[in-house]
Design an enzyme around this catalytic site. Structure first.
Site, PDB file in Angstrom:
ATOM      1  N   HIS A   1       0.804  -1.216   0.000  1.00  0.00           N
ATOM      2  CA  HIS A   1       0.000   0.000   0.000  1.00  0.00           C
ATOM      3  C   HIS A   1       0.846   1.279   0.000  1.00  0.00           C
ATOM      4  O   HIS A   1       0.454   2.279  -0.576  1.00  0.00           O
ATOM      5  CB  HIS A   1      -0.939  -0.019   1.210  1.00  0.00           C
ATOM      6  CG  HIS A   1      -1.916   1.093   1.235  1.00  0.00           C
ATOM      7  ND1 HIS A   1      -2.968   1.172   0.351  1.00  0.00           N
ATOM      8  CD2 HIS A   1      -2.006   2.184   2.030  1.00  0.00           C
ATOM      9  CE1 HIS A   1      -3.675   2.263   0.609  1.00  0.00           C
ATOM     10  NE2 HIS A   1      -3.103   2.891   1.618  1.00  0.00           N
ATOM     11  N   PHE A   2       1.995   1.244   0.638  1.00  0.00           N
ATOM     12  CA  PHE A   2       2.824   2.450   0.764  1.00  0.00           C
ATOM     13  C   PHE A   2       3.959   2.438  -0.256  1.00  0.00           C
ATOM     14  O   PHE A   2       5.142   2.488   0.082  1.00  0.00           O
ATOM     15  CB  PHE A   2       3.343   2.590   2.191  1.00  0.00           C
ATOM     16  CG  PHE A   2       2.232   2.738   3.190  1.00  0.00           C
ATOM     17  CD1 PHE A   2       1.560   3.940   3.311  1.00  0.00           C
ATOM     18  CD2 PHE A   2       1.831   1.665   3.970  1.00  0.00           C
ATOM     19  CE1 PHE A   2       0.511   4.087   4.210  1.00  0.00           C
ATOM     20  CE2 PHE A   2       0.786   1.801   4.872  1.00  0.00           C
ATOM     21  CZ  PHE A   2       0.125   3.006   4.991  1.00  0.00           C
TER      22      PHE A   2
END
Length: 56
Positions: free
Chosen positions: A36-37
């Site tokens: 996600h990051f």
């Protein structure tokens, strides 16, 4: 359009990135080996993709 996407993102699945191609067939969708990051782990790769996209 350029979309860089985390292939292993549990919230925004790769199918969501590929969906851009239905509306914009020439979209450049890049699935990165991250979660996600993506910017925290692949900032250099994403920055290079943006630079290349803007100068093409």
């Amino acid at each position: 359009m350029l979309a860089t996407w985390g292939r292993n993102d549990p919230f925004f699945l790769p199918a969501g990135a590929e969906a851009f191609k239905r509306d914009i067939p020439d979209a450049d969708v890049r699935l990165l080996d991250t979660g996600h990051f993506a910017l925290e782990t692949h900032a250099d790769e994403i920055a290079a993709a943006i630079r290349g996209f803007l100068t093409a």
